[in-house]
Write an enzyme that holds these catalytic residues in place. Structure first.
Site, PDB file in Angstrom:
ATOM      1  CG  ASP A 177      -3.608  -6.727 -19.779  1.00 35.74           C
ATOM      2  OD1 ASP A 177      -2.528  -6.226 -20.067  1.00 35.74           O
ATOM      3  OD2 ASP A 177      -3.795  -7.381 -18.732  1.00 35.74           O
ATOM      4  CB  VAL A 236      -2.416  -6.046  -8.645  1.00 29.04           C
ATOM      5  CG1 VAL A 236      -1.882  -4.974  -9.587  1.00 29.04           C
ATOM      6  CG2 VAL A 236      -3.920  -5.868  -8.430  1.00 29.04           C
ATOM      7  CB  SER A 264       0.439   1.118 -15.685  1.00 33.94           C
ATOM      8  OG  SER A 264       0.864   1.052 -17.009  1.00 33.94           O
ATOM      9  CG  HIS A 286      -0.848  -8.781 -16.743  1.00 34.71           C
ATOM     10  ND1 HIS A 286      -1.418  -7.764 -17.466  1.00 34.71           N
ATOM     11  CD2 HIS A 286       0.119  -8.201 -15.998  1.00 34.71           C
ATOM     12  CE1 HIS A 286      -0.824  -6.622 -17.160  1.00 34.71           C
ATOM     13  NE2 HIS A 286       0.117  -6.864 -16.283  1.00 34.71           N
ATOM     14  N   GLY A 307       4.952  -6.257  -3.887  1.00 36.53           N
ATOM     15  CA  GLY A 307       5.941  -6.999  -4.654  1.00 36.53           C
ATOM     16  C   GLY A 307       6.893  -6.030  -5.307  1.00 36.53           C
ATOM     17  CB  ALA A 344      -0.954  -0.002   1.190  1.00 33.68           C
ATOM     18  CB  ILE A 400      -0.432   0.173  -7.722  1.00 34.90           C
ATOM     19  CG1 ILE A 400       0.269   0.006  -9.067  1.00 34.90           C
ATOM     20  CG2 ILE A 400      -1.896  -0.262  -7.829  1.00 34.90           C
ATOM     21  CD1 ILE A 400       0.278  -1.421  -9.595  1.00 34.90           C
TER      22      ILE A 400
HETATM   23  N1  LIG Z   1      -1.567  -6.864 -13.266  1.00 35.32           N
HETATM   24  C1  LIG Z   1      -1.388  -5.642 -13.718  1.00 35.32           C
HETATM   25  O1  LIG Z   1      -2.140  -5.186 -14.607  1.00 35.32           O
HETATM   26  C2  LIG Z   1      -0.308  -4.749 -13.198  1.00 35.32           C
HETATM   27  C3  LIG Z   1       0.604  -5.206 -12.267  1.00 35.32           C
HETATM   28  N2  LIG Z   1       1.589  -4.380 -11.783  1.00 35.32           N
HETATM   29  C4  LIG Z   1       2.476  -4.929 -10.758  1.00 35.32           C
HETATM   30  O2  LIG Z   1       2.032  -4.460  -9.463  1.00 35.32           O
HETATM   31  C5  LIG Z   1       3.102  -4.514  -8.537  1.00 35.32           C
HETATM   32  C6  LIG Z   1       3.220  -3.214  -7.764  1.00 35.32           C
HETATM   33  O3  LIG Z   1       3.572  -2.155  -8.628  1.00 35.32           O
HETATM   34  P1  LIG Z   1       3.936  -0.711  -8.028  1.00 35.32           P
HETATM   35  O4  LIG Z   1       2.925  -0.271  -7.042  1.00 35.32           O
HETATM   36  O5  LIG Z   1       4.220   0.135  -9.203  1.00 35.32           O
HETATM   37  O6  LIG Z   1       5.299  -1.038  -7.281  1.00 35.32           O
HETATM   38  P2  LIG Z   1       5.980  -0.253  -6.082  1.00 35.32           P
HETATM   39  O7  LIG Z   1       7.379  -0.753  -5.968  1.00 35.32           O
HETATM   40  O8  LIG Z   1       5.756   1.213  -6.204  1.00 35.32           O
HETATM   41  O9  LIG Z   1       5.143  -0.752  -4.825  1.00 35.32           O
HETATM   42  C7  LIG Z   1       5.178  -2.068  -4.386  1.00 35.32           C
HETATM   43  C8  LIG Z   1       5.083  -2.040  -2.872  1.00 35.32           C
HETATM   44  O10 LIG Z   1       5.067  -3.388  -2.423  1.00 35.32           O
HETATM   45  C9  LIG Z   1       5.804  -3.419  -1.227  1.00 35.32           C
HETATM   46  N3  LIG Z   1       6.181  -4.784  -0.902  1.00 35.32           N
HETATM   47  C10 LIG Z   1       7.279  -5.488  -1.287  1.00 35.32           C
HETATM   48  N4  LIG Z   1       7.271  -6.703  -0.734  1.00 35.32           N
HETATM   49  C11 LIG Z   1       6.151  -6.786   0.013  1.00 35.32           C
HETATM   50  C12 LIG Z   1       5.601  -7.785   0.842  1.00 35.32           C
HETATM   51  N5  LIG Z   1       6.218  -8.954   1.008  1.00 35.32           N
HETATM   52  N6  LIG Z   1       4.432  -7.524   1.464  1.00 35.32           N
HETATM   53  C13 LIG Z   1       3.815  -6.346   1.317  1.00 35.32           C
HETATM   54  N7  LIG Z   1       4.304  -5.348   0.565  1.00 35.32           N
HETATM   55  C14 LIG Z   1       5.448  -5.563  -0.092  1.00 35.32           C
HETATM   56  C15 LIG Z   1       6.969  -2.471  -1.476  1.00 35.32           C
HETATM   57  O11 LIG Z   1       7.597  -2.058  -0.251  1.00 35.32           O
HETATM   58  C16 LIG Z   1       6.264  -1.340  -2.191  1.00 35.32           C
HETATM   59  O12 LIG Z   1       5.789  -0.357  -1.272  1.00 35.32           O
HETATM   60  C17 LIG Z   1       4.330  -4.853  -9.373  1.00 35.32           C
HETATM   61  O13 LIG Z   1       4.589  -6.241  -9.272  1.00 35.32           O
HETATM   62  C18 LIG Z   1       3.905  -4.494 -10.778  1.00 35.32           C
HETATM   63  O14 LIG Z   1       4.660  -5.169 -11.743  1.00 35.32           O
HETATM   64  C19 LIG Z   1       1.696  -3.099 -12.205  1.00 35.32           C
HETATM   65  C20 LIG Z   1       0.811  -2.589 -13.139  1.00 35.32           C
HETATM   66  C21 LIG Z   1      -0.235  -3.384 -13.707  1.00 35.32           C
HETATM   67  O1  LIG Z   2       4.223  -3.754 -17.427  1.00 39.63           O
HETATM   68  C1  LIG Z   2       4.449  -3.878 -16.223  1.00 39.63           C
HETATM   69  O2  LIG Z   2       5.434  -4.419 -15.722  1.00 39.63           O
HETATM   70  C2  LIG Z   2       3.383  -3.378 -15.314  1.00 39.63           C
HETATM   71  C3  LIG Z   2       2.168  -4.019 -15.788  1.00 39.63           C
HETATM   72  O3  LIG Z   2       1.936  -5.173 -15.532  1.00 39.63           O
HETATM   73  C4  LIG Z   2       1.362  -3.309 -16.774  1.00 39.63           C
HETATM   74  O4  LIG Z   2       1.475  -2.092 -16.894  1.00 39.63           O
HETATM   75  O5  LIG Z   2       0.587  -3.971 -17.455  1.00 39.63           O
END
Ligand SMILES: NC(=O)C1=CN([C@@H]2O[C@H](COP(=O)(O)OP(=O)(O)OC[C@H]3O[C@@H](n4cnc5c(N)ncnc54)[C@H](O)[C@@H]3O)[C@@H](O)[C@H]2O)C=CC1
Ligand SMILES: O=C([O-])CC(=O)C(=O)O
Length: 332
Positions: A160, A130, A243, A188, A90, A13, A17
């Site tokens: 997507d 996510v 994103s 994804h 993550g 959190a 995102i």
């Molecule tokens: N499925 C989808 O459409 C999408 C997926 N993503 C994915 O979402 C994830 C998060 O992206 P962002 O928020 O941009 O990354 P971010 O790095 O800004 O935030 C991730 C947060 O997760 C925390 N974290 C790490 N390990 C953890 C754990 N074991 N337990 C709880 N929190 C933990 C981090 O400290 C950080 O605050 C990434 O894996 C990214 O690739 C991103 C965009 C779209």
């Molecule tokens: O591309 C990435 O790594 C983040 C994500 O999953 C997306 O934006 O669809």
């Protein structure tokens, strides 16, 4: 009479995102404008101070629907009693990486959080993964939380799906809300198959097939597909970050439609546990077209799949099987 609050967990959190998502949830974008919520926010100890800052901002925003905030680095406290769990925690990928490159860091998180959710979440908790690789993290969560019904564990491909709607609306210069029933099949990842075969546009002359209106199969079968497949990478290239606002918004769309239902005649894409529909191997979390009613999703059946589509459905299934093997090798 006012509704009882719903407890919503957001992991990661304090990340980008998370920062976009928690105010949307607190404003009723996810569960409805009359649904009070209690936010449970989890992050890791190095992010504890930032997480507390997010909590302070939630207080400062004085959201009428927000009835409480739990901000913690303890997974058990975070998972206790939650009705909805949005698993964002993550490590995001960086420029030049494929989503599966973040596999080894992320699958182990999903294995350990599976147990916390299984033991402490409310019965019938709905889970949306996510964090990438989203389908495989969701599969690992499912396998290590065997008492959570498999229909309750999903992953996000709605981003997507929404990207595909956005591309069609731009190309045809129509409102995005008039385009519906695209499908994201599979992973994804860059092997996903954005399919417009059954998609339609609401026009003044009635509903028309997207293929007929676009009248350019060459574009639909090549550039459209790669643009949607590569959109995440294009955002990373432009923003130097992946994103976030669109991911948060589509996570709200995913849960809202799952809980409150899809409109009549409309389907959406969700990563769900395959039951073998469309000859997709069972045992994978695969994105299908689904409709939702009474809090349950159901795969849309009986859509025709031509040879072009069949190859693409199989290719992305093959990648998911390989990812599953890789995930297990990372865990052993
Ligand atoms: N499925 C989808 O459409 C999408 C997926 N993503 C994915 O979402 C994830 C998060 O992206 P962002 O928020 O941009 O990354 P971010 O790095 O800004 O935030 C991730 C947060 O997760 C925390 N974290 C790490 N390990 C953890 C754990 N074991 N337990 C709880 N929190 C933990 C981090 O400290 C950080 O605050 C990434 O894996 C990214 O690739 C991103 C965009 C779209
Ligand atoms: O591309 C990435 O790594 C983040 C994500 O999953 C997306 O934006 O669809």
């Amino acid at each position: 009479m006012a509704k009882d609050p719903v407890r919503v967990l957001v992991t990661g959190a304090a990340g980008q995102i998370g920062y976009a998502l928690v105010p949307m949830i607190a404003r009723g974008v996810m569960l409805g404008a009359d649904q009070p919520v209690i936010l449970h926010m989890l992050d890791i100890p190095p992010a504890a101070e930032a997480l507390n800052g997010v909590k302070m901002e939630l207080v400062d925003a004085a959201f009428p629907l927000l009835k409480g905030v739990v901000a913690t680095t303890d997974a058990v406290e975070a998972c206790t009693g939650v009705n909805v769990a949005v698993m964002v925690g993550g490590f995001p990928r960086k420029e030049g990486m494929e989503r599966k490159d973040v596999m080894s860091k992320n699958v182990s998180i999903y294995k350990s959080q599976a147990s916390a959710l299984e033991k402490h979440a409310a019965a019938n908790c709905k889970v949306l993964v996510v964090a990438n690789p989203a389908n495989t993290n969701a599969l690992i969560l499912k396998e290590f939380a065997p008492s959570i019904p498999e229909k309750n564990i999903t992953c996000l491909t709605r981003l997507d799906h929404n990207r595909a709607l956005g591309q069609i609306s731009e190309r045809l210069n129509v409102q995005v809300s008039d385009v519906k029933n695209v499908i994201i099949w599979g992973n994804h990842s860059s092997t996903q198959y954005p399919d417009v075969t059954h998609a339609t546009v609401n026009t003044p002359a009635g509903e028309k097939p997207v293929r007929e209106l676009i009248a350019d199969d060459q574009w639909l079968n090549t550039e459209f597909i790669t643009t949607v497949q590569q959109r995440g990478a294009a955002i990373i290239k432009a923003r130097k970050l992946s994103s976030a606002l669109s991911a948060a918004s589509s996570a709200c769309d995913h849960i809202r439609d799952w809980v409150l239902g899809t409109p009549e005649g409309t389907w959406v894409s969700m990563g769900v546990y395959s039951d073998g529909s469309y000859n997709v191997p069972s045992g994978l979390i695969y994105s299908f077209p689904v409709t939702c009613k009474n809090g349950e999703w159901c795969i849309v059946q009986g859509l025709s799949i031509d040879e072009f589509s069949r190859n693409k459905l199989d290719l992305t299934a093959k990648e998911l099987s390989e990812e599953k093997d890789l995930a297990y090798s990372c865990l052993s």
